[in-house]
Write a protein that holds these residues in place. Structure first.
Motif: not given
Length: 387
Positions: A141, A153-154, A157, A307
């Motif tokens: 991260c 970071n977004s 997953r 995701g």
């Protein structure tokens, strides 16, 4: 979007994972503050990898002693001993196994590994190749303020997939798919492509992955080169002739006709592209390659539900179509992935049988009836490129 507690509850209710795995998920997800130690990262990797392999071995009935080739990929987490060694140790695989750990390969690594396994199976007779694809975020991260690095970071997953390939003639009757073509394009010789996704430290010393404004151009170039190689292998004669006519017309200077992009949809029944870039990239691929909305449903719903799980994403897409009962005998499936380097890889499969729509270990099995869900087309992917 589900809360962390809801994820744990769903995992426990599904019955797919043993209690000890669910307990680890509770520790990993609910610990406050988060623990980004090497021990936690290794635990996260083992949870995903062992779970995927356990399900695969239970489903296929293959004995670990019959596996002669192991390829595992994780782009950003490369411990010592390697992930391949972790798997060999856990499952006590044979000492002469041909094992490989692929690191730093980005989202293309799983498809690249399939192509690699295909080549290895041509020289290792009567054996199985196990390909394991995952990503790890425990230690990755980004903690700084550089906008070009925050996007990672977004984006990602954790996900995982385990795939078994065989060159044993007896497995033709039970296998789901036959590998037809594997085509890879690598543009790292271009400085622009090489630098568009780059792991580095920021000015404060925080490590992260920079995504530059050159990403989309690099992706377009890599995909175009991949299509030029793939097209002659799969397109029908009519599309090849049409392309040649447009090409000759342009060479002869007759009008300002745009270059003709063959309709790959006439040769493919199911298209599973990687999700890098989100909806805008999916929209563009659909427009250029000529696929219908239903043929783009699997990647769109995977983006919405799971995701970007990096290299394993394209397997979640296939699982969606399988859960929907859409894979019929003789269908041709196209997996396309692209990522850092910049690389683009394509795999063409042929379904050797109609795939049963219900399978307990399918990640969609508990909720497939809820999909498809109408997506809001007004939003745009939040790119935060460096200037």
């Amino acid at each position: 979007m589900q809360s962390k507690k809801q994820v744990i509850e769903r995992a426990s209710f599904s019955g797919i994972w043993p209690e000890k795995t669910v307990d680890f998920m509770k520790i990993a997800l609910l610990k406050d503050p988060p623990n980004a130690s090497l021990e936690e990262a290794r635990g996260e990797a083992e949870m995903v990898i062992f779970g995927a392999i356990d399900n695969l071995l239970a489903k296929t009935g293959v004995k670990v002693g019959d596996i002669g080739i192991l390829i595992v990929n994780c782009s950003i987490f490369n411990p010592i001993p390697s992930l391949a060694s972790i798997i060999v140790n856990h499952y006590k695989l044979k000492h002469d196994i041909a094992s490989y750990s692929l690191g730093g390969m980005g989202c293309t690594a799983s498809i690249w590994a399939i192509g690699m396994a295909n080549k290895l199976l041509q020289v290792h007779n009567n054996t199985y190749a196990l390909v394991v694809s995952t990503e790890n975020i425990s230690q990755n991260c980004y903690l700084g303020i550089d906008r070009s690095k925050i996007l990672i970071n977004s984006l990602f997953r954790v996900g995982g997939a385990a795939i078994l390939l065989s060159n044993r003639p007896s497995d033709c009757k039970t296998s789901k798919y036959q590998l037809i073509h594997a085509v890879s394009t690598h543009n790292a010789s271009s400085d622009t492509s090489y630098n568009c996704i780059f792991q580095e430290e920021d000015k404060q010393g925080f490590r992260g992955v920079t995504i530059t404004k050159d990403l989309l151009v690099s992706a377009k170039n890599a995909i175009s080169l991949n299509l030029i190689t793939l097209g002659p292998l799969i397109l029908p004669l009519s599309e090849k002739i049409l392309f040649l006519l447009h090409f000759m017309k342009g060479k002869l200077g007759r009008g300002k006709s745009k270059s003709h992009v063959p309709k790959f949809s006439v040769a493919i029944d199911h298209f599973f592209p990687h999700l890098l870039g989100g909806r805008p990239v999916l929209d563009e691929l659909q427009k250029v390659l000529g696929f219908r909305d239903e043929e783009m449903e699997a990647p769109r719903m995977t983006l919405l539900r799971f995701g970007n799980t990096s290299s394993s994403t394209v397997w979640y897409e296939i699982a969606y179509s399988e859960a929907k009962g859409r894979i019929k005998k003789g269908d041709r499936l196209w997996q396309m992935a692209f990522g850092s380097g910049f690389k683009c890889c394509s795999i063409i499969w042929k379904a050797t049988r109609t795939v049963d729509g219900y399978e307990k270990t399918n990640p969609w099995s508990e909720e497939i009836d809820k999909f498809p869900i109408l997506m809001d087309s007004s939003g745009q992917f939040p790119y935060l490129f460096e200037g």
